[in-house]
Design a protein around this motif. Structure first.
Motif, PDB file in Angstrom:
ATOM      1  N   VAL A   4       0.860  -1.179   0.000  1.00 37.88           N
ATOM      2  CA  VAL A   4       0.000   0.000   0.000  1.00 37.88           C
ATOM      3  C   VAL A   4       0.895   1.228   0.000  1.00 37.88           C
ATOM      4  N   TYR A   5       0.501   2.246  -0.743  1.00 42.09           N
ATOM      5  CA  TYR A   5       1.254   3.496  -0.764  1.00 42.09           C
ATOM      6  C   TYR A   5       1.186   4.152   0.604  1.00 42.09           C
ATOM      7  N   LEU A   6       2.344   4.528   1.126  1.00 41.21           N
ATOM      8  CA  LEU A   6       2.398   5.271   2.378  1.00 41.21           C
ATOM      9  C   LEU A   6       2.736   6.714   2.055  1.00 41.21           C
ATOM     10  N   SER A   7       1.907   7.616   2.507  1.00 41.88           N
ATOM     11  CA  SER A   7       2.120   9.040   2.264  1.00 41.88           C
ATOM     12  C   SER A   7       3.418   9.489   2.933  1.00 41.88           C
ATOM     13  N   ASN A  38      -4.236  -4.115   5.016  1.00 44.51           N
ATOM     14  CA  ASN A  38      -3.271  -3.961   3.920  1.00 44.51           C
ATOM     15  C   ASN A  38      -2.109  -3.068   4.325  1.00 44.51           C
ATOM     16  N   THR A  39      -2.411  -1.993   5.023  1.00 46.90           N
ATOM     17  CA  THR A  39      -1.353  -1.093   5.473  1.00 46.90           C
ATOM     18  C   THR A  39      -0.497  -1.779   6.533  1.00 46.90           C
ATOM     19  N   ALA A  40      -1.113  -2.578   7.390  1.00 42.71           N
ATOM     20  CA  ALA A  40      -0.356  -3.336   8.391  1.00 42.71           C
ATOM     21  C   ALA A  40       0.647  -4.256   7.707  1.00 42.71           C
ATOM     22  N   SER A 115       9.548  -7.880  22.405  1.00 42.19           N
ATOM     23  CA  SER A 115       9.157  -6.706  21.626  1.00 42.19           C
ATOM     24  C   SER A 115       7.924  -7.102  20.833  1.00 42.19           C
ATOM     25  N   LEU A 116       6.792  -6.511  21.196  1.00 42.33           N
ATOM     26  CA  LEU A 116       5.501  -6.899  20.639  1.00 42.33           C
ATOM     27  C   LEU A 116       4.911  -5.758  19.831  1.00 42.33           C
ATOM     28  N   LEU A 117       4.632  -6.025  18.575  1.00 41.74           N
ATOM     29  CA  LEU A 117       4.011  -5.068  17.673  1.00 41.74           C
ATOM     30  C   LEU A 117       2.578  -5.513  17.450  1.00 41.74           C
ATOM     31  N   LEU A 118       1.625  -4.732  17.934  1.00 40.61           N
ATOM     32  CA  LEU A 118       0.214  -5.089  17.849  1.00 40.61           C
ATOM     33  C   LEU A 118      -0.479  -4.176  16.848  1.00 40.61           C
ATOM     34  N   PHE A 119      -0.970  -4.774  15.758  1.00 47.10           N
ATOM     35  CA  PHE A 119      -1.721  -4.023  14.754  1.00 47.10           C
ATOM     36  C   PHE A 119      -3.202  -4.107  15.081  1.00 47.10           C
ATOM     37  N   VAL A 120      -3.872  -2.966  15.153  1.00 48.35           N
ATOM     38  CA  VAL A 120      -5.306  -2.900  15.414  1.00 48.35           C
ATOM     39  C   VAL A 120      -5.934  -1.870  14.488  1.00 48.35           C
ATOM     40  N   TYR A 147      -2.474   6.201   9.253  1.00 48.78           N
ATOM     41  CA  TYR A 147      -2.558   4.951   8.516  1.00 48.78           C
ATOM     42  C   TYR A 147      -4.007   4.623   8.178  1.00 48.78           C
ATOM     43  N   ILE A 148      -4.913   5.051   9.035  1.00 50.20           N
ATOM     44  CA  ILE A 148      -6.330   4.920   8.744  1.00 50.20           C
ATOM     45  C   ILE A 148      -6.854   6.322   8.520  1.00 50.20           C
TER      46      ILE A 148
END
Length: 162
Positions: A4-7, A38-40, A115-120, A147-148
């Motif tokens: 996904v394109y990231l600005s 998708n961004t995650a 090291s925990l990365l939580l995507f929500v 991101y959202i």
């Protein structure tokens, strides 16, 4: 699958996230990223360029920290591995179980230097303080930026009075 394109603003936020993770990787920490699925995935791909990112599959268990602790104990995870959990695919009930697990076993993060990365998503983010109050206060970083896409309400500027 193309990312996904990231600005430019999101690229700066991603660099900030990288910096925070780099500084804390050997100590462990909790990083919460608000992003659509998708961004995650795009963010995970970008982080894999710098870190060893292990995507945790919670289909069999929502007791993430015990699972991570066991994996660390049997050598499947190293101290400098970043563990990513994408909560988007979980039902609301499973998300609540995951959050309760993170809340009850949060001390394992410091003890095992996880090291925990939580995507929500936005809904998941609002669930954390409700179902995992102590875990929420224990977090290292929340990366929300844009991101959202959020709707912004703009006010008309005040007219200058002479």
């Amino acid at each position: 699958m193309p990312g996904v394109y990231l600005s430019p603003a999101n690229r700066l936020a991603l660099q900030s996230l990288r910096d925070v993770i780099s500084l804390n990787l050997s100590y462990g920490g909790i990083y919460i990223v608000v992003a659509d699925p998708n961004t995650a995935e795009t963010i995970s791909e970008e982080l894999r360029k710098q870190f060893s990112v292990y995507g945790l599959d919670l289909s069999a268990s929502t007791d993430a920290l015990t699972l991570i602790s066991e994996m660390r104990g049997n050598g499947k995870l190293k101290t400098d591995d970043l563990v990513a959990i994408k909560s988007h695919s979980l039902s609301q009930e499973d998300l609540i179980r995951l959050l309760n697990s993170l809340n009850v076993r949060r001390e394992l993060i410091a003890e095992k230097k996880i090291s925990l990365l939580l995507f929500v998503d936005n809904e998941g983010l609002s669930s954390i303080p409700l179902h995992a109050k102590d875990f929420w206060s224990f977090r290292t970083e929340v990366n929300r930026n844009s991101y959202i896409k959020r709707q912004k309400k703009y006010k008309k500027p005040l007219k200058r009075q002479n």
